[in-house]
Write a protein that holds these residues in place. Sequence first.
Motif, PDB file in Angstrom:
ATOM      1  N   GLY A  72      57.414  52.645  53.697  1.00  0.00           N
ATOM      2  CA  GLY A  72      57.061  53.864  52.982  1.00  0.00           C
ATOM      3  C   GLY A  72      55.698  53.821  52.336  1.00  0.00           C
ATOM      4  O   GLY A  72      55.360  54.702  51.545  1.00  0.00           O
ATOM      5  N   LEU A  95      57.234  66.375  58.291  1.00  0.00           N
ATOM      6  CA  LEU A  95      58.351  65.425  58.162  1.00  0.00           C
ATOM      7  C   LEU A  95      58.131  64.304  57.135  1.00  0.00           C
ATOM      8  O   LEU A  95      59.000  64.066  56.305  1.00  0.00           O
ATOM      9  CB  LEU A  95      58.693  64.855  59.545  1.00  0.00           C
ATOM     10  CG  LEU A  95      60.044  64.163  59.643  1.00  0.00           C
ATOM     11  CD1 LEU A  95      61.168  65.124  59.306  1.00  0.00           C
ATOM     12  CD2 LEU A  95      60.260  63.598  61.040  1.00  0.00           C
ATOM     13  N   PRO A  96      56.974  63.614  57.172  1.00  0.00           N
ATOM     14  CA  PRO A  96      56.800  62.550  56.171  1.00  0.00           C
ATOM     15  C   PRO A  96      56.907  63.069  54.740  1.00  0.00           C
ATOM     16  O   PRO A  96      57.471  62.381  53.875  1.00  0.00           O
ATOM     17  CB  PRO A  96      55.409  61.990  56.450  1.00  0.00           C
ATOM     18  CG  PRO A  96      54.812  62.800  57.521  1.00  0.00           C
ATOM     19  CD  PRO A  96      55.869  63.634  58.141  1.00  0.00           C
ATOM     20  N   ILE A  98      58.679  65.671  53.775  1.00  0.00           N
ATOM     21  CA  ILE A  98      60.083  66.000  53.540  1.00  0.00           C
ATOM     22  C   ILE A  98      60.882  64.726  53.251  1.00  0.00           C
ATOM     23  O   ILE A  98      61.713  64.680  52.346  1.00  0.00           O
ATOM     24  CB  ILE A  98      60.671  66.767  54.752  1.00  0.00           C
ATOM     25  CG1 ILE A  98      59.989  68.136  54.875  1.00  0.00           C
ATOM     26  CG2 ILE A  98      62.179  66.943  54.613  1.00  0.00           C
ATOM     27  CD1 ILE A  98      60.312  68.899  56.147  1.00  0.00           C
ATOM     28  N   ILE A  99      60.575  63.682  53.996  1.00  0.00           N
ATOM     29  CA  ILE A  99      61.278  62.417  53.780  1.00  0.00           C
ATOM     30  C   ILE A  99      61.004  61.876  52.374  1.00  0.00           C
ATOM     31  O   ILE A  99      61.881  61.317  51.727  1.00  0.00           O
ATOM     32  CB  ILE A  99      60.869  61.384  54.855  1.00  0.00           C
ATOM     33  CG1 ILE A  99      61.548  61.747  56.166  1.00  0.00           C
ATOM     34  CG2 ILE A  99      61.239  59.967  54.440  1.00  0.00           C
ATOM     35  CD1 ILE A  99      61.084  60.946  57.331  1.00  0.00           C
ATOM     36  N   GLN A 100      59.806  62.089  51.905  1.00  0.00           N
ATOM     37  CA  GLN A 100      59.476  61.604  50.564  1.00  0.00           C
ATOM     38  C   GLN A 100      59.990  62.527  49.472  1.00  0.00           C
ATOM     39  O   GLN A 100      59.690  62.324  48.292  1.00  0.00           O
ATOM     40  CB  GLN A 100      57.964  61.414  50.441  1.00  0.00           C
ATOM     41  CG  GLN A 100      57.498  60.189  51.208  1.00  0.00           C
ATOM     42  CD  GLN A 100      56.002  60.156  51.396  1.00  0.00           C
ATOM     43  OE1 GLN A 100      55.332  61.185  51.355  1.00  0.00           O
ATOM     44  NE2 GLN A 100      55.479  58.962  51.590  1.00  0.00           N
ATOM     45  N   ARG A 143      50.316  63.799  61.450  1.00  0.00           N
ATOM     46  CA  ARG A 143      51.575  63.429  60.795  1.00  0.00           C
ATOM     47  C   ARG A 143      51.438  62.075  60.101  1.00  0.00           C
ATOM     48  O   ARG A 143      51.873  61.904  58.960  1.00  0.00           O
ATOM     49  CB  ARG A 143      52.710  63.376  61.822  1.00  0.00           C
ATOM     50  CG  ARG A 143      54.037  63.043  61.182  1.00  0.00           C
ATOM     51  CD  ARG A 143      55.172  63.106  62.162  1.00  0.00           C
ATOM     52  NE  ARG A 143      55.020  62.123  63.226  1.00  0.00           N
ATOM     53  CZ  ARG A 143      55.858  62.006  64.236  1.00  0.00           C
ATOM     54  NH1 ARG A 143      56.889  62.810  64.329  1.00  0.00           N
ATOM     55  NH2 ARG A 143      55.668  61.105  65.161  1.00  0.00           N
ATOM     56  N   PHE A 147      51.225  61.123  55.821  1.00  0.00           N
ATOM     57  CA  PHE A 147      52.046  60.102  55.208  1.00  0.00           C
ATOM     58  C   PHE A 147      51.215  59.145  54.366  1.00  0.00           C
ATOM     59  O   PHE A 147      51.536  58.845  53.228  1.00  0.00           O
ATOM     60  CB  PHE A 147      52.772  59.347  56.313  1.00  0.00           C
ATOM     61  CG  PHE A 147      53.493  58.187  55.801  1.00  0.00           C
ATOM     62  CD1 PHE A 147      54.678  58.372  55.145  1.00  0.00           C
ATOM     63  CD2 PHE A 147      52.968  56.932  55.930  1.00  0.00           C
ATOM     64  CE1 PHE A 147      55.340  57.300  54.622  1.00  0.00           C
ATOM     65  CE2 PHE A 147      53.629  55.870  55.412  1.00  0.00           C
ATOM     66  CZ  PHE A 147      54.817  56.046  54.758  1.00  0.00           C
TER      67      PHE A 147
ATOM     68  N   MET B 156      60.319  56.356  61.522  1.00  0.00           N
ATOM     69  CA  MET B 156      60.921  57.039  60.378  1.00  0.00           C
ATOM     70  C   MET B 156      61.091  56.076  59.212  1.00  0.00           C
ATOM     71  O   MET B 156      60.842  56.423  58.064  1.00  0.00           O
ATOM     72  CB  MET B 156      62.288  57.607  60.765  1.00  0.00           C
ATOM     73  CG  MET B 156      62.255  58.747  61.733  1.00  0.00           C
ATOM     74  SD  MET B 156      61.677  60.260  60.968  1.00  0.00           S
ATOM     75  CE  MET B 156      63.094  60.663  59.962  1.00  0.00           C
ATOM     76  N   ARG B 157      61.518  54.865  59.542  1.00  0.00           N
ATOM     77  CA  ARG B 157      61.709  53.881  58.460  1.00  0.00           C
ATOM     78  C   ARG B 157      60.382  53.508  57.822  1.00  0.00           C
ATOM     79  O   ARG B 157      60.298  53.296  56.616  1.00  0.00           O
ATOM     80  CB  ARG B 157      62.438  52.651  59.002  1.00  0.00           C
ATOM     81  CG  ARG B 157      63.936  52.894  59.166  1.00  0.00           C
ATOM     82  CD  ARG B 157      64.659  51.641  59.632  1.00  0.00           C
ATOM     83  NE  ARG B 157      64.286  50.482  58.844  1.00  0.00           N
ATOM     84  CZ  ARG B 157      64.052  49.287  59.341  1.00  0.00           C
ATOM     85  NH1 ARG B 157      64.168  49.085  60.625  1.00  0.00           N
ATOM     86  NH2 ARG B 157      63.726  48.300  58.562  1.00  0.00           N
ATOM     87  N   SER B 158      59.335  53.428  58.654  1.00  0.00           N
ATOM     88  CA  SER B 158      58.023  53.098  58.097  1.00  0.00           C
ATOM     89  C   SER B 158      57.539  54.212  57.153  1.00  0.00           C
ATOM     90  O   SER B 158      56.723  53.992  56.282  1.00  0.00           O
ATOM     91  CB  SER B 158      57.004  52.854  59.205  1.00  0.00           C
ATOM     92  OG  SER B 158      56.493  54.068  59.698  1.00  0.00           O
ATOM     93  N   MET B 159      58.068  55.423  57.363  1.00  0.00           N
ATOM     94  CA  MET B 159      57.740  56.512  56.448  1.00  0.00           C
ATOM     95  C   MET B 159      58.621  56.476  55.202  1.00  0.00           C
ATOM     96  O   MET B 159      58.512  57.338  54.341  1.00  0.00           O
ATOM     97  CB  MET B 159      57.942  57.858  57.151  1.00  0.00           C
ATOM     98  CG  MET B 159      56.962  58.136  58.261  1.00  0.00           C
ATOM     99  SD  MET B 159      57.371  59.703  59.052  1.00  0.00           S
ATOM    100  CE  MET B 159      56.094  59.788  60.291  1.00  0.00           C
ATOM    101  N   GLY B 160      59.518  55.526  55.172  1.00  0.00           N
ATOM    102  CA  GLY B 160      60.373  55.379  54.000  1.00  0.00           C
ATOM    103  C   GLY B 160      61.697  56.104  54.106  1.00  0.00           C
ATOM    104  O   GLY B 160      62.361  56.318  53.095  1.00  0.00           O
ATOM    105  N   ALA B 161      62.093  56.498  55.329  1.00  0.00           N
ATOM    106  CA  ALA B 161      63.346  57.223  55.484  1.00  0.00           C
ATOM    107  C   ALA B 161      64.542  56.294  55.297  1.00  0.00           C
ATOM    108  O   ALA B 161      64.507  55.142  55.717  1.00  0.00           O
ATOM    109  CB  ALA B 161      63.407  57.852  56.871  1.00  0.00           C
ATOM    110  N   GLN B 165      68.635  59.998  56.223  1.00  0.00           N
ATOM    111  CA  GLN B 165      67.526  60.785  56.768  1.00  0.00           C
ATOM    112  C   GLN B 165      67.308  60.489  58.245  1.00  0.00           C
ATOM    113  O   GLN B 165      67.049  61.395  59.032  1.00  0.00           O
ATOM    114  CB  GLN B 165      66.244  60.512  55.979  1.00  0.00           C
ATOM    115  CG  GLN B 165      66.268  61.189  54.607  1.00  0.00           C
ATOM    116  CD  GLN B 165      65.114  60.764  53.740  1.00  0.00           C
ATOM    117  OE1 GLN B 165      64.707  59.604  53.746  1.00  0.00           O
ATOM    118  NE2 GLN B 165      64.571  61.705  52.979  1.00  0.00           N
ATOM    119  N   TYR B 169      67.528  63.582  60.774  1.00  0.00           N
ATOM    120  CA  TYR B 169      66.338  64.067  61.480  1.00  0.00           C
ATOM    121  C   TYR B 169      66.207  63.526  62.898  1.00  0.00           C
ATOM    122  O   TYR B 169      65.510  64.100  63.714  1.00  0.00           O
ATOM    123  CB  TYR B 169      65.076  63.740  60.676  1.00  0.00           C
ATOM    124  CG  TYR B 169      65.033  64.466  59.357  1.00  0.00           C
ATOM    125  CD1 TYR B 169      65.043  65.855  59.315  1.00  0.00           C
ATOM    126  CD2 TYR B 169      65.033  63.765  58.150  1.00  0.00           C
ATOM    127  CE1 TYR B 169      65.035  66.531  58.100  1.00  0.00           C
ATOM    128  CE2 TYR B 169      65.012  64.432  56.931  1.00  0.00           C
ATOM    129  CZ  TYR B 169      65.020  65.814  56.919  1.00  0.00           C
ATOM    130  OH  TYR B 169      65.020  66.483  55.728  1.00  0.00           O
TER     131      TYR B 169
END
Lengths: 245, 255
Positions: A72, A95-96, A98-100, A143, A147, B156-161, B165, B169
């Motif tokens: 993250g 998306l990034p 939204i995930i945060q 994208r 992030f 996705m995990r690298s984005m912190g999901a 999530q 997604y």
Amino acid sequence: MALLEAKNLAQSFEGQEIISDVSIELGPNEIVCLIGTSGVGKTTLFQILSGLHQPTAGHVVLEGQDITGQAGKISYMLQKDMLLPYRTIEDNIALPLIIQGTHKKEARVRIQPYFEEFGLEGTQKKYPSQLSGGMRQRAALLRTYMFSHKVVLLDEPFSALDALTKHEMHTWYLKIMEKIQLSTLFVSHDIDEAIYLSNRVLVMAGTPGTIIKEIPIVRTMKNRDEFGVSPQFLEYKKQLLAFLR
Amino acid sequence: MQKKLQNITNKLIPLGTILLFIGIWAFICAKGLVPSFMLPSPSDVLRAFIGDFALLMNHARVTLVEAFWGLLGGITIGFIVSILMDQFNFAYRGFYPLVVITQTIPTIAIAPLLVLWMGYGMWPKVVLVIITTFFPITIGLLDGFKSADPDMIDLMRSMGANKIQVFRYIKLPGSLTNFFSSLRISVTYSIVGAVISEWLGGFNGLGVYMIRVKKSYAFDKMFAVILLISALSLLLMKLVDLLKYTTMKWERTKK
């Protein structure tokens, strides 16, 4: 001060060392290319940098803050654009955020200004399958940028594109990087691409993989395309090939 | 233009085959090659269908209600079981044999037992429909969840999901195609399942009607109800296709 620092990273799986003692520094606005044969541990290194895996030794420092093993913080982009086919371009890029935890509506608003900058105007409501390869790659990059605004890790970002689109993307990428003040660490199998784009080229080799050579690229001429066909360019290429053999 | 023409031809071929089949059937009956009490002619069947229309619709309503609740239950259980099996390895190991075993039990054998346990009402039918429909849904969804691109999950995990999530997604939307294919199978199973369980005990429904007309040797009515069941199944399958079309907008943009 370095923006991103990898200090003496090592990783082993089931007793086998994959990379050992890898140290990398990435300064602001810098493009650094990591080059090496397949299986030398470049992907492992990226997975550590992006926090997907905890290294067995060493640290990852972003702006003076230890982020070892934390996902993250830095995202990466792959050769495949990895856009979700069932989300519109705008929802992919949002998306990034939204995930945060940003609300979907607000995320959509926040990403709008970047569409023009990335040459993606008018694609907001389209689906990835309606875009060309180059456009998709730009969307994927936007994208990634949404992030992490400072550093992006790119794993063979342009290797799936045809030669012409690739060249177009190179030119575009250099321009956009300057505009949005981005630092890039990227992996490539393409020596020409490495020399053309980077400020420094790092050669990774051996078992376990480690960085055996760092070659700063100095361009005396302003025009990169001219540089691309200069004897200087060929000299760099010769040097790099020797290390990879 | 050529494509349009081809489209029309493509539709004419199956239609022609069906018409030819009905034609042969009518010919055999008209020539008296088979006694009419054994094989009613197409027009007899049509007459029986129109004559019993109100009654058939009444029974169909009962069957459809059973099929609906059973299907809904099957989908719900399918979702729950497949999510558990995807997220927890122990659930995967624990449920897998159980899920497969439920499909080896003959429906015909279990239906009377369900009637004994739950009476002659709607519920034994609903349960039977659940048993027959949850399997394709579970397997379809599970397959969809498991086939999510690991690189995509890493990204996705690298984005912190977090896990939820990633599921929401990536895994869930990625398995929609599988879900609709399974649902297409399950809707036909739901009708057949409901009819079979009605054979083995009940007061209403197309299965009950079937048993009655069979016992009175009214073959024309038998054919009429078979036709109705086929038509209902086809209609439901079309409905699933329509649902898929409206849900998966992005599929429309592909050539």
